[in-house]
Design a protein around this motif. Sequence first.
Motif, mmCIF file in Angstrom:
data_model
loop_
_atom_site.group_PDB
_atom_site.id
_atom_site.type_symbol
_atom_site.label_atom_id
_atom_site.label_comp_id
_atom_site.label_asym_id
_atom_site.label_seq_id
_atom_site.Cartn_x
_atom_site.Cartn_y
_atom_site.Cartn_z
ATOM 1 N N ALA A 31 2.647 16.378 -12.647
ATOM 2 C CA ALA A 31 1.252 16.120 -12.305
ATOM 3 C C ALA A 31 1.136 15.851 -10.807
ATOM 4 C CB ALA A 31 0.716 14.933 -13.113
ATOM 5 N N ALA A 32 1.854 16.642 -10.018
ATOM 6 C CA ALA A 32 1.889 16.411 -8.569
ATOM 7 C C ALA A 32 0.515 16.572 -7.944
ATOM 8 C CB ALA A 32 2.891 17.362 -7.916
ATOM 9 N N GLU A 33 -0.232 17.582 -8.370
ATOM 10 C CA GLU A 33 -1.560 17.803 -7.794
ATOM 11 C C GLU A 33 -2.503 16.659 -8.156
ATOM 12 O OE1 GLU A 33 -5.135 21.163 -7.796
ATOM 13 O OE2 GLU A 33 -3.182 21.625 -8.682
ATOM 14 N N GLN A 34 -2.423 16.208 -9.419
ATOM 15 C CA GLN A 34 -3.267 15.080 -9.844
ATOM 16 C C GLN A 34 -2.939 13.826 -9.043
ATOM 17 O OE1 GLN A 34 -1.673 17.283 -11.814
ATOM 18 N NE2 GLN A 34 -2.473 17.248 -13.920
ATOM 19 N N ALA A 35 -1.654 13.614 -8.748
ATOM 20 C CA ALA A 35 -1.248 12.436 -7.981
ATOM 21 C C ALA A 35 -1.832 12.476 -6.573
ATOM 22 C CB ALA A 35 0.272 12.344 -7.918
ATOM 23 N N TYR A 65 0.827 -1.210 0.000
ATOM 24 C CA TYR A 65 0.000 0.000 0.000
ATOM 25 C C TYR A 65 0.857 1.254 0.000
ATOM 26 C CZ TYR A 65 -4.918 1.234 0.433
ATOM 27 O OH TYR A 65 -6.195 1.626 0.170
ATOM 28 N N ALA A 66 1.839 1.306 0.909
ATOM 29 C CA ALA A 66 2.704 2.486 0.989
ATOM 30 C C ALA A 66 3.499 2.671 -0.293
ATOM 31 C CB ALA A 66 3.649 2.357 2.183
ATOM 32 N N ASP A 67 3.859 1.566 -0.960
ATOM 33 C CA ASP A 67 4.596 1.651 -2.223
ATOM 34 C C ASP A 67 3.757 2.318 -3.303
ATOM 35 O OD1 ASP A 67 6.739 0.263 -1.130
ATOM 36 O OD2 ASP A 67 6.012 -1.687 -1.822
ATOM 37 N N VAL A 68 2.478 1.961 -3.360
ATOM 38 C CA VAL A 68 1.596 2.527 -4.384
ATOM 39 C C VAL A 68 1.502 4.035 -4.212
ATOM 40 C CG1 VAL A 68 -0.752 2.577 -5.300
ATOM 41 C CG2 VAL A 68 0.280 0.403 -4.647
ATOM 42 N N GLN A 69 1.328 4.481 -2.981
ATOM 43 C CA GLN A 69 1.266 5.918 -2.731
ATOM 44 C C GLN A 69 2.581 6.590 -3.123
ATOM 45 O OE1 GLN A 69 1.022 7.117 1.367
ATOM 46 N NE2 GLN A 69 0.125 9.105 0.866
ATOM 47 N N ARG A 70 3.698 6.004 -2.686
ATOM 48 C CA ARG A 70 5.009 6.602 -2.965
ATOM 49 C C ARG A 70 5.278 6.684 -4.465
ATOM 50 N NH1 ARG A 70 9.152 3.907 -4.317
ATOM 51 N NH2 ARG A 70 8.366 1.954 -3.432
ATOM 52 N N VAL A 71 5.045 5.583 -5.180
ATOM 53 C CA VAL A 71 5.316 5.556 -6.617
ATOM 54 C C VAL A 71 4.391 6.509 -7.363
ATOM 55 C CG1 VAL A 71 5.217 4.105 -8.688
ATOM 56 C CG2 VAL A 71 6.302 3.245 -6.601
ATOM 57 N N LEU A 72 3.142 6.555 -6.957
ATOM 58 C CA LEU A 72 2.196 7.471 -7.592
ATOM 59 C C LEU A 72 2.657 8.914 -7.440
ATOM 60 C CD1 LEU A 72 -0.510 7.629 -9.073
ATOM 61 C CD2 LEU A 72 -1.633 7.722 -6.838
ATOM 62 N N LEU A 73 3.110 9.271 -6.249
ATOM 63 C CA LEU A 73 3.577 10.646 -6.020
ATOM 64 C C LEU A 73 4.884 10.918 -6.766
ATOM 65 C CD1 LEU A 73 2.762 11.092 -2.214
ATOM 66 C CD2 LEU A 73 1.402 11.777 -4.205
ATOM 67 N N GLN A 74 5.761 9.906 -6.865
ATOM 68 C CA GLN A 74 6.996 10.078 -7.633
ATOM 69 C C GLN A 74 6.687 10.320 -9.106
ATOM 70 O OE1 GLN A 74 8.936 6.378 -6.259
ATOM 71 N NE2 GLN A 74 10.692 7.632 -5.675
ATOM 72 N N LEU A 75 5.770 9.541 -9.659
ATOM 73 C CA LEU A 75 5.410 9.726 -11.066
ATOM 74 C C LEU A 75 4.735 11.077 -11.272
ATOM 75 C CD1 LEU A 75 4.130 6.199 -12.182
ATOM 76 C CD2 LEU A 75 6.235 7.352 -12.861
ATOM 77 N N GLY A 76 3.959 11.496 -10.289
ATOM 78 C CA GLY A 76 3.352 12.817 -10.383
ATOM 79 C C GLY A 76 4.407 13.900 -10.470
ATOM 80 N N GLN A 77 5.490 13.732 -9.713
ATOM 81 C CA GLN A 77 6.592 14.697 -9.762
ATOM 82 C C GLN A 77 7.281 14.660 -11.120
ATOM 83 O OE1 GLN A 77 9.665 13.808 -6.918
ATOM 84 N NE2 GLN A 77 10.616 15.825 -7.064
ATOM 85 N N VAL A 78 7.549 13.453 -11.625
ATOM 86 C CA VAL A 78 8.247 13.296 -12.901
ATOM 87 C C VAL A 78 7.426 13.845 -14.060
ATOM 88 C CG1 VAL A 78 9.025 11.556 -14.572
ATOM 89 C CG2 VAL A 78 9.639 11.333 -12.159
ATOM 90 N N LEU A 79 6.101 13.657 -14.005
ATOM 91 C CA LEU A 79 5.232 14.004 -15.125
ATOM 92 C C LEU A 79 4.584 15.382 -14.978
ATOM 93 C CD1 LEU A 79 3.472 10.542 -15.552
ATOM 94 C CD2 LEU A 79 5.352 11.481 -16.917
#
Length: 222
Positions: free
Chosen positions: A140-144, A124-138
């Motif tokens: 799309a931080a607010e969307q994440a 669970y914590a991995d999904v949140q972390r990876v989602l926020l990392q991808l939001g930063q890369v793309l």
Amino acid sequence: WLRAALLPCLLFAAAGVSALEITDDRGVRVTLAGVPARIVSAYPSLTEMVCQLGRCERLVGVDRYSNFPESVRALPRVGGGLDPSVETIVALRPDLVLLATSSPVASRLESLGLKVLALEPKRYADVQRVLLQLGQVLDAAEQAQQLWAGIEAGVAAAAQSLPAAARGRRVYFEVNAAPYAAGASSFIGETLQRLGLRNIVPAALGPFPRINPEFVVRADPD
């Protein structure tokens, strides 16, 4: 071909876009010259995250198992997560390749000048972390943040809606016909727990263990 693969990075640099540094799940620090415009994803969950963040149009290739959303089915296939075609990936000229940490080709792609980000959400914590990392890369931080809040709210609502008679039921959740199961320590297993259900596959076996069918029969899930 190598010059073509590096061209997007050169364009980012020429445009003066600030660089972004991120540490992936290998512990490797990856520096991106800017927001990637051409992405190859060789891991289905990462493909779905890119699309859920509203950046599906940036995908130029996916692995053979990525099938959601429907639009990714038309994209070029680069093989599976464990056997991706390096030649096919290079030919797509990505400025970022998304892989699972279990993929064997990360170092080879990097040696050819490609940017690789290895991310493998299991819990669970991995999904949140990876989602926020991808939001930063793309970019799309607010969307994440909003997407994760929606996931949390959805699970909470599902738990509230579950009939009392279903709580405590013993469940077997199969993720692949090998068969591989979702263990208690996986994202799916943690979700089952939040729903008030009991997973017959213990956390000690790992997030997604390969299971002997006899184990399931003996466990006799509801």
